[in-house]
Design a protein around this motif. Structure first.
Motif, short mmCIF file in Angstrom:
data_model
loop_
_atom_site.label_atom_id
_atom_site.label_comp_id
_atom_site.label_asym_id
_atom_site.label_seq_id
_atom_site.Cartn_x
_atom_site.Cartn_y
_atom_site.Cartn_z
N GLN A 59 -10.25 -5.06 -3.63
CA GLN A 59 -8.69 -5.57 -4.19
C GLN A 59 -8.46 -4.71 -5.61
O GLN A 59 -7.25 -4.17 -5.56
CB GLN A 59 -8.33 -6.83 -4.65
N VAL A 60 -9.19 -4.49 -6.69
CA VAL A 60 -9.02 -3.74 -7.76
C VAL A 60 -9.05 -2.30 -7.59
O VAL A 60 -8.14 -1.63 -7.97
CB VAL A 60 -10.14 -4.06 -8.76
N ASP A 61 -9.80 -1.66 -6.60
CA ASP A 61 -9.78 -0.39 -6.09
C ASP A 61 -8.21 -0.06 -5.84
O ASP A 61 -7.85 1.00 -5.63
CB ASP A 61 -10.95 0.02 -5.24
N ALA A 62 -8.02 -0.91 -4.63
CA ALA A 62 -6.79 -0.55 -3.91
C ALA A 62 -5.42 -0.59 -5.04
O ALA A 62 -4.55 -0.22 -4.92
CB ALA A 62 -6.60 -1.71 -2.64
N ALA A 63 -5.61 -1.60 -6.05
CA ALA A 63 -4.57 -1.75 -6.93
C ALA A 63 -4.62 -0.25 -7.86
O ALA A 63 -3.67 -0.04 -8.27
CB ALA A 63 -4.64 -3.00 -8.03
N ILE A 64 -5.80 0.23 -8.27
CA ILE A 64 -6.05 1.31 -8.86
C ILE A 64 -5.30 2.75 -8.19
O ILE A 64 -4.57 3.35 -8.79
CB ILE A 64 -7.51 1.81 -9.16
N ASP A 65 -5.43 2.68 -6.88
CA ASP A 65 -5.09 3.60 -5.99
C ASP A 65 -3.32 3.62 -6.13
O ASP A 65 -2.71 4.55 -5.87
CB ASP A 65 -5.44 3.66 -4.84
#
Length: 81
Positions: A59-65
């Protein structure tokens, strides 16, 4: 700051994620190209620590993207160039 991430048994350090997203979201709210570039660099350079209990990593990685994409777009609030 309350972020919409689920907690996971193995996840990213919550304080580190909250600090990073506070900086980035602040830059997204401004018209400053310098702030936006600094936020973009911070996202790209982020090395998030993993903890026994933290924010769900995907979820964090997707929000960073998503935020990187938003920072890459030209700011249209000031009107056409």
């Amino acid at each position: 700051m309350k972020l919409p991430f689920e907690l996971a048994l193995r996840g990213y350090d919550m304080r580190q994620v909250e600090s990073l997203f506070a900086e980035v979201d602040g830059a997204l709210a401004t018209d400053s190209a310098v702030s936006r570039a600094a936020a973009r660099d911070a996202l790209r350079a982020a090395s998030l620590r993993r903890r026994l209990r933290g924010y769900e990593m995907r979820q964090v990685d997707a929000a960073i993207d998503q935020r990187l994409a938003a920072l890459a777009l030209p700011d249209t609030r000031s009107g056409p160039a």
